[in-house]
Design a protein around this motif. Structure first.
Motif, PDB file in Angstrom:
ATOM      1  N   ILE A 317       0.812  -1.225   0.000  1.00 19.17           N
ATOM      2  CA  ILE A 317       0.000   0.000   0.000  1.00 19.17           C
ATOM      3  C   ILE A 317       0.843   1.273   0.000  1.00 19.17           C
ATOM      4  O   ILE A 317       0.312   2.361  -0.200  1.00 19.17           O
ATOM      5  N   THR A 318       2.147   1.140   0.216  1.00 18.38           N
ATOM      6  CA  THR A 318       3.010   2.327   0.169  1.00 18.38           C
ATOM      7  C   THR A 318       3.805   2.419  -1.132  1.00 18.38           C
ATOM      8  O   THR A 318       4.359   3.475  -1.436  1.00 18.38           O
ATOM      9  N   THR A 319       3.848   1.335  -1.891  1.00 19.92           N
ATOM     10  CA  THR A 319       4.525   1.378  -3.183  1.00 19.92           C
ATOM     11  C   THR A 319       3.712   2.234  -4.143  1.00 19.92           C
ATOM     12  O   THR A 319       2.518   2.010  -4.334  1.00 19.92           O
ATOM     13  N   LEU A 320       4.338   3.220  -4.735  1.00 19.33           N
ATOM     14  CA  LEU A 320       3.632   4.153  -5.602  1.00 19.33           C
ATOM     15  C   LEU A 320       3.543   3.630  -7.029  1.00 19.33           C
ATOM     16  O   LEU A 320       4.440   2.929  -7.514  1.00 19.33           O
ATOM     17  N   PRO A 321       2.464   3.978  -7.741  1.00 16.72           N
ATOM     18  CA  PRO A 321       2.392   3.679  -9.174  1.00 16.72           C
ATOM     19  C   PRO A 321       3.535   4.370  -9.913  1.00 16.72           C
ATOM     20  O   PRO A 321       4.046   5.408  -9.478  1.00 16.72           O
ATOM     21  N   ASP A 322       3.932   3.814 -11.051  1.00 14.39           N
ATOM     22  CA  ASP A 322       5.041   4.378 -11.817  1.00 14.39           C
ATOM     23  C   ASP A 322       4.790   5.828 -12.203  1.00 14.39           C
ATOM     24  O   ASP A 322       5.704   6.661 -12.185  1.00 14.39           O
ATOM     25  N   ASP A 323       3.540   6.141 -12.557  1.00 18.40           N
ATOM     26  CA  ASP A 323       3.229   7.513 -12.957  1.00 18.40           C
ATOM     27  C   ASP A 323       3.492   8.498 -11.827  1.00 18.40           C
ATOM     28  O   ASP A 323       3.875   9.654 -12.074  1.00 18.40           O
ATOM     29  N   CYS A 324       3.273   8.074 -10.587  1.00 12.06           N
ATOM     30  CA  CYS A 324       3.516   8.970  -9.445  1.00 12.06           C
ATOM     31  C   CYS A 324       4.994   9.317  -9.322  1.00 12.06           C
ATOM     32  O   CYS A 324       5.349  10.467  -9.042  1.00 12.06           O
ATOM     33  N   ASN A 325       5.842   8.322  -9.495  1.00 15.61           N
ATOM     34  CA  ASN A 325       7.284   8.551  -9.340  1.00 15.61           C
ATOM     35  C   ASN A 325       7.844   9.509 -10.391  1.00 15.61           C
ATOM     36  O   ASN A 325       8.918  10.086 -10.201  1.00 15.61           O
ATOM     37  N   LYS A 326       7.114   9.696 -11.487  1.00 14.77           N
ATOM     38  CA  LYS A 326       7.562  10.594 -12.550  1.00 14.77           C
ATOM     39  C   LYS A 326       6.869  11.958 -12.479  1.00 14.77           C
ATOM     40  O   LYS A 326       7.162  12.836 -13.290  1.00 14.77           O
ATOM     41  N   CYS A 327       5.976  12.125 -11.519  1.00 14.58           N
ATOM     42  CA  CYS A 327       5.116  13.307 -11.496  1.00 14.58           C
ATOM     43  C   CYS A 327       5.779  14.480 -10.779  1.00 14.58           C
ATOM     44  O   CYS A 327       6.383  14.318  -9.716  1.00 14.58           O
ATOM     45  N   ASN A 328       5.621  15.670 -11.333  1.00 17.61           N
ATOM     46  CA  ASN A 328       6.187  16.872 -10.720  1.00 17.61           C
ATOM     47  C   ASN A 328       5.500  17.241  -9.414  1.00 17.61           C
ATOM     48  O   ASN A 328       6.054  18.009  -8.622  1.00 17.61           O
ATOM     49  N   TRP A 329       4.304  16.724  -9.187  1.00 23.44           N
ATOM     50  CA  TRP A 329       3.537  17.077  -7.994  1.00 23.44           C
ATOM     51  C   TRP A 329       3.706  16.065  -6.863  1.00 23.44           C
ATOM     52  O   TRP A 329       3.046  16.179  -5.828  1.00 23.44           O
ATOM     53  N   LEU A 330       4.587  15.095  -7.017  1.00 26.55           N
ATOM     54  CA  LEU A 330       4.695  14.023  -6.030  1.00 26.55           C
ATOM     55  C   LEU A 330       4.978  14.534  -4.625  1.00 26.55           C
ATOM     56  O   LEU A 330       4.361  14.094  -3.646  1.00 26.55           O
ATOM     57  N   ALA A 331       5.903  15.487  -4.487  1.00 26.23           N
ATOM     58  CA  ALA A 331       6.265  15.974  -3.151  1.00 26.23           C
ATOM     59  C   ALA A 331       5.075  16.593  -2.439  1.00 26.23           C
ATOM     60  O   ALA A 331       4.939  16.469  -1.218  1.00 26.23           O
ATOM     61  N   ALA A 332       4.190  17.256  -3.171  1.00 24.76           N
ATOM     62  CA  ALA A 332       3.014  17.891  -2.565  1.00 24.76           C
ATOM     63  C   ALA A 332       1.849  16.933  -2.434  1.00 24.76           C
ATOM     64  O   ALA A 332       1.057  17.017  -1.492  1.00 24.76           O
ATOM     65  N   CYS A 333       1.741  15.993  -3.348  1.00 24.80           N
ATOM     66  CA  CYS A 333       0.586  15.090  -3.410  1.00 24.80           C
ATOM     67  C   CYS A 333       0.747  13.848  -2.552  1.00 24.80           C
ATOM     68  O   CYS A 333      -0.196  13.398  -1.899  1.00 24.80           O
ATOM     69  N   GLY A 334       1.942  13.263  -2.568  1.00 20.93           N
ATOM     70  CA  GLY A 334       2.179  12.045  -1.811  1.00 20.93           C
ATOM     71  C   GLY A 334       1.666  10.785  -2.470  1.00 20.93           C
ATOM     72  O   GLY A 334       1.807   9.694  -1.922  1.00 20.93           O
ATOM     73  N   GLY A 335       1.036  10.908  -3.643  1.00 19.96           N
ATOM     74  CA  GLY A 335       0.581   9.717  -4.357  1.00 19.96           C
ATOM     75  C   GLY A 335      -0.860   9.336  -4.096  1.00 19.96           C
ATOM     76  O   GLY A 335      -1.374   8.398  -4.710  1.00 19.96           O
ATOM     77  N   GLY A 336      -1.522  10.038  -3.180  1.00 22.10           N
ATOM     78  CA  GLY A 336      -2.940   9.758  -2.940  1.00 22.10           C
ATOM     79  C   GLY A 336      -3.176   8.571  -2.032  1.00 22.10           C
ATOM     80  O   GLY A 336      -2.270   7.809  -1.686  1.00 22.10           O
ATOM     81  N   CYS A 337      -4.426   8.408  -1.633  1.00 23.33           N
ATOM     82  CA  CYS A 337      -4.814   7.316  -0.740  1.00 23.33           C
ATOM     83  C   CYS A 337      -4.727   5.974  -1.460  1.00 23.33           C
ATOM     84  O   CYS A 337      -5.300   5.788  -2.532  1.00 23.33           O
ATOM     85  N   SER A 338      -4.017   5.023  -0.865  1.00 25.27           N
ATOM     86  CA  SER A 338      -3.844   3.724  -1.510  1.00 25.27           C
ATOM     87  C   SER A 338      -5.149   2.946  -1.612  1.00 25.27           C
ATOM     88  O   SER A 338      -5.296   2.082  -2.479  1.00 25.27           O
TER      89      SER A 338
END
Length: 387
Positions: A317-338
């Motif tokens: 549940i903490t592993t992020l989707p690949d798209d999240c790891n490439k996203c410029n908003w990751l630091a602010a977003c956190g990847g969303g609720c699993s």
């Protein structure tokens, strides 16, 4: 006490525990995720006093700085208030023995406040959260009463909030945004400000038996529209009411740690306990057999946290989707609720359903910050000062 390195990584300064003390409810909300957990989870309608005290003992034995207990349901105020009173007395006893301090919150639908419960809430420092989906036309549509005419539900909540104010008990509100609210952001905001409410906005997310998203879930496009229009009202208000989703998103853009788990990237500091003492990583996974970490009646909490099963579930549940790891908003977003990821399994991170909505909202907020520094400065100061 020295812990194994694998356990050290699971512990944070503060841990939040959602404790379901009642699986029963007097409402039949059409978006309630507890319907699924009731079908496959504990068969106990109410948590026993011994179990509630055991939960406190186990979590307060951890080497953390604070444990936040969120007493939940079902509807927690249908349970015997003696159960929570005994748990609070257990917390006090442990604190006198040197344990970490505890905070407590009750999340209720706001329709039932018996004299016994009001007495307990007045006696102890317990935060109160009330589910209120805005004006009556939205609230009553989705939050129907099982034993009365649906139109009375909103009236009951409003009357009980007035009673809490009269006796000096503060409370916050939780508002679920459904698809039919998409074009009503200003109406919702006007209601919130007129009633002088602090509010936590939560997007409605429901899944069918095959994992498909079903009504009354809000579409990502509709969520983005609602939040952006709500923000435009909120940021220009002379005294904007507390709104955690906006504060977390704004805070994320300027580098401030969010207060809610859906923006933190990891779930290691959040757990949930069912009425029978079974432990899960979050209340949104409550009752799902493949997400059960263990049973506090048969294992110690530390042994559960050390187990390979817990490591595998938390990793999934903490592993992020690949798209999240490439996203410029990751630091602010956190990847969303699993729990809101489509196609998530133990072997796949899946896709965050509201990804597009978050990107659109972040872009809207960033554009506002760049263009309206004078309006944003007060909001920035308030975010930095919050606990």
């Amino acid at each position: 006490m020295q812990l194994k390195p694998s356990v050290q990584g699971l512990l944070c300064n503060t841990i939040t525990v959602v404790v379901r003390i009642s699986s029963r409810c007097n409402l039949a909300c059409d978006y309630c995720y507890a319907k699924t957990s009731n079908a496959s989870g504990s068969t106990s309608s109410f948590m026993a006093s011994e179990t509630a005290s055991l939960v406190c003992e186990q979590f307060l034995s951890l080497p953390v700085k604070q444990v936040d207990f969120n007493w939940h349901g079902g509807e927690p105020l249908l349970s015997d208030p003696t159960v929570l009173r005994n748990a609070l007395q257990t917390q006090h006893r442990l604190l006198m023995g040197g344990s970490a301090p505890a905070t407590n919150k009750v999340q209720t639908n706001g329709t039932r406040f018996s004299d016994e419960w009001l007495s307990l809430l007045c006696e102890y420092p317990i935060d109160i959260g009330i589910s209120l989906d805005g004006p009556a036309r939205f609230h009553n549509r989705h939050r129907s009463v099982t034993d009365e005419r649906p139109s009375s539900c909103h009236d009951d909540v409003m009357a009980n909030m007035a009673k809490l104010r009269q006796i000096g008990l503060p409370f916050g509100t939780l508002l679920v945004i459904t698809e039919d609210m998409a074009a009503a952001a200003k109406e919702i905001f006007d209601f919130v400000t007129d009633e002088q409410l602090s509010v936590d906005l939560l997007p409605c997310f429901c899944q069918g038996p095959l994992g498909e998203v079903v009504p009354p879930s809000i579409h990502p496009y509709s969520l983005a529209r609602f939040v952006k229009e709500y923000f435009d009202q909120w940021i220009r208000h002379p005294d904007p009411p507390t709104c955690r989703i906006l504060e977390d998103m704004l805070g994320g853009i300027i580098g401030i740690k969010p207060s809610t788990c859906a923006y933190r990237h990891h779930c290691h500091a959040f757990y949930s306990v069912d009425t029978d003492g079974r432990l899960y990583p979050c209340d949104l996974f409550l009752g799902q057999p493949d997400m059960c970490l263990g049973d506090l009646h048969s294992e110690s909490l530390l042994s559960i946290l050390r187990s390979p099963r817990t490591a595998a579930i938390l990793s999934s549940i903490t592993t992020l989707p690949d798209d999240c790891n490439k996203c410029n908003w990751l630091a602010a977003c956190g990847g969303g609720c699993s729990a809101h990821r489509i196609g998530r399994t133990l072997d796949s991170a899946g896709r965050y359903y509201f990804c597009g909505a978050r990107k659109s909202i972040f872009q809207h907020l960033e554009k506002f910050i760049v263009s309206n520094e004078c309006l944003f400065s007060p909001a920035k100061t308030a975010i930095r000062r919050r606990p």
